[in-house]
Design an enzyme around this catalytic site. Structure first.
Site, mmCIF file in Angstrom:
data_model
loop_
_atom_site.group_PDB
_atom_site.id
_atom_site.type_symbol
_atom_site.label_atom_id
_atom_site.label_comp_id
_atom_site.label_asym_id
_atom_site.label_seq_id
_atom_site.Cartn_x
_atom_site.Cartn_y
_atom_site.Cartn_z
ATOM 1 N N ALA A 9 0.836 -1.207 0.000
ATOM 2 C CA ALA A 9 0.000 0.000 0.000
ATOM 3 C C ALA A 9 0.868 1.253 0.000
ATOM 4 C CB ALA A 9 -0.928 -0.010 1.212
ATOM 5 N N ARG A 15 -2.255 9.211 -10.641
ATOM 6 C CA ARG A 15 -3.373 9.348 -11.584
ATOM 7 C C ARG A 15 -4.709 9.596 -10.895
ATOM 8 N NH1 ARG A 15 -3.118 4.321 -15.485
ATOM 9 N NH2 ARG A 15 -1.902 3.369 -13.809
ATOM 10 N N GLN A 75 8.086 1.745 3.106
ATOM 11 C CA GLN A 75 9.001 1.674 1.970
ATOM 12 C C GLN A 75 9.391 3.112 1.631
ATOM 13 O OE1 GLN A 75 7.312 0.512 -1.801
ATOM 14 N NE2 GLN A 75 9.253 -0.281 -2.597
ATOM 15 N N GLY A 80 10.121 -0.721 -6.678
ATOM 16 C CA GLY A 80 9.521 -1.898 -7.298
ATOM 17 C C GLY A 80 8.835 -2.792 -6.287
ATOM 18 N N GLY A 104 -3.131 -3.303 -1.918
ATOM 19 C CA GLY A 104 -4.128 -2.451 -1.293
ATOM 20 C C GLY A 104 -5.060 -1.770 -2.261
ATOM 21 N N GLU A 155 6.924 -8.767 -17.825
ATOM 22 C CA GLU A 155 6.242 -7.484 -17.834
ATOM 23 C C GLU A 155 6.038 -7.018 -19.279
ATOM 24 O OE1 GLU A 155 4.945 -5.990 -15.271
ATOM 25 O OE2 GLU A 155 5.736 -7.477 -13.864
ATOM 26 N N ASN A 227 -6.640 2.809 -10.240
ATOM 27 C CA ASN A 227 -5.580 3.772 -10.510
ATOM 28 C C ASN A 227 -6.091 5.182 -10.786
ATOM 29 O OD1 ASN A 227 -3.161 1.971 -10.539
ATOM 30 N ND2 ASN A 227 -4.366 0.961 -12.134
ATOM 31 N N ARG A 316 -27.357 7.700 13.500
ATOM 32 C CA ARG A 316 -25.922 7.958 13.589
ATOM 33 C C ARG A 316 -25.264 6.937 14.527
ATOM 34 N NH1 ARG A 316 -25.569 14.156 15.077
ATOM 35 N NH2 ARG A 316 -23.322 13.639 15.081
ATOM 36 N N TYR A 349 -34.834 15.149 17.430
ATOM 37 C CA TYR A 349 -33.436 14.739 17.602
ATOM 38 C C TYR A 349 -33.297 14.120 18.990
ATOM 39 C CZ TYR A 349 -28.515 14.807 18.726
ATOM 40 O OH TYR A 349 -27.260 14.425 19.116
#
Length: 358
Positions: A9, A15, A75, A80, A104, A155, A227, A316, A349
């Protein structure tokens, strides 16, 4: 055999055109990565490691809200997928059994599919890769299979014309013995068009050592990755269609299914009736025989058997409706219990309160 999960993740998701990390964008009312965690729970994992990167503090906070036991690692440089998985090494130190790598931003991999991968490992395959037959293979990595064995993953950027003609594509999901996985990653280089350390290269390394690799396939729809915001919207539509179909199959009446929106964890009992234009946020349970009337919104709430909500009502977090309780139009309930048979009919309420039985 015990299992650990490694969920990647770390990506920025440029994008998405967003300041928010991609995996924190919501699908079904929860962050994208929560869906991968949910599927992985089918394997009853001993440890779960989330590899973060962009916006790591925010992702870690969201992850621990979902699972306080999760291990979060960072990371620092995105070099990669093999490099990303390698960041989980210390967190899995001493872990026996398998590691399964999930993503993720790929929310629809099912628990049943992961179970099939686990079964393939149990039959003796050293590495199991999840693949799919693509209607339009596009830029996916290709799985090169000969004689029932996976020989390598190529790839798209590095594939020959012959390899690009292959329709069997790589989802990225991998299962292997944990110690073997990290050992293979140590042998992966970055001599490729992108200059990255590809997790896919572990297959060729393993084959060079005489180890076996096989492919388990799933429906292409399970492998949908997110993406862009357009893909996120398409994924939300796919998720809602799945949840609506599941509810109807379980005996729930949806008067106008296309207008009802579910969250990741919505649970509705048999013979409940949901009228048009109802939205369920996270944390809602509705018991059998309850009726949720039109234009109501529920989040973090529970409706007991034969309860009635709405129309135009809002429940709620902390709202608890006992058996036969009724909440009418333009009523908002927050952190309050409505006792059996009690009625809150309209324009009200109620918060932090208890309303006694009829």
């Amino acid at each position: 055999m015990s299992t650990s999960l490694i969920v990647l993740a770390a990506g920025q998701g440029t994008r998405m055109n967003s300041d928010r990390p991609k995996v924190l964008h919501e699908l079904g009312g929860v962050p994208l990565f929560a869906h991968a965690l949910g599927a992985g729970r089918a394997l009853e994992p001993e440890r779960v490691v989330l590899v973060t990167g962009h916006g790591s503090a925010a992702v870690a906070k969201a992850a621990r809200a979902l699972d306080p036991e999760i291990e979060v690692v960072v990371q620092e440089e995105q070099l990669g997928t093999a490099h990303a998985v390698a960041q989980a090494r210390d967190a899995l130190d001493g872990a026996d059994g398998d590691a399964v790598v999930l993503y993720g931003d790929t929310p629809f991999i099912s628990g049943e599919t992961l179970g099939a991968m686990q079964a393939a490992r149990a039959t003796g395959a050293d590495i199991v890769v999840l693949g799919f037959e693509a209607a339009d293979p596009g830029r996916y990595g290709r799985l090169v299979v000969e004689g029932g064995q996976l020989h390598r993953i190529v790839e798209f950027k590095d594939a020959s014309a012959t390899e690009r003609a292959i329709a069997l594509c790589n989802s990225g999901v991998v299962a292997a013995d944990s110690a073997l996985l990290f050992d293979l990653i140590d042998a992966v280089g970055n001599d490729n068009a992108a200059g990255e350390y590809y997790l896919t290269d572990i297959v060729e390394v393993a084959r060079g050592r005489g180890l076996s690799a096989v492919v388990v396939t799933c429906d292409e729809a399970e492998t949908l990755g997110i993406n862009t915001r357009a893909e996120l919207a398409a994924a939300e539509a796919q998720f809602q269609a799945m949840k609506r179909a599941e509810a109807v199959a379980n005996g729930v009446t949806l008067v106008a299914p296309e207008t009802v929106f579910f969250a990741f964890d919505t649970w509705i009992g048999r013979d409940a009736l949901i009228e048009p234009n109802v939205v369920f946020g996270p944390g809602v349970t509705v018991e059998s025989g309850a009726r949720i009337r039109a234009f109501s919104h529920l989040e973090g709430a529970h409706g007991s058997r034969d309860a009635v909500v709405g129309p135009y009502a809002r429940l709620r977090p902390g709202a608890e409706l006992a058996e036969g309780a009724k909440v009418g139009n333009f009523v908002e309930i927050k952190n309050a219990e409505i006792a059996p048979g009690a009625k809150v009919n309209h324009l009200t309420y109620i918060g932090d309160a208890f309303v006694g039985a009829e």
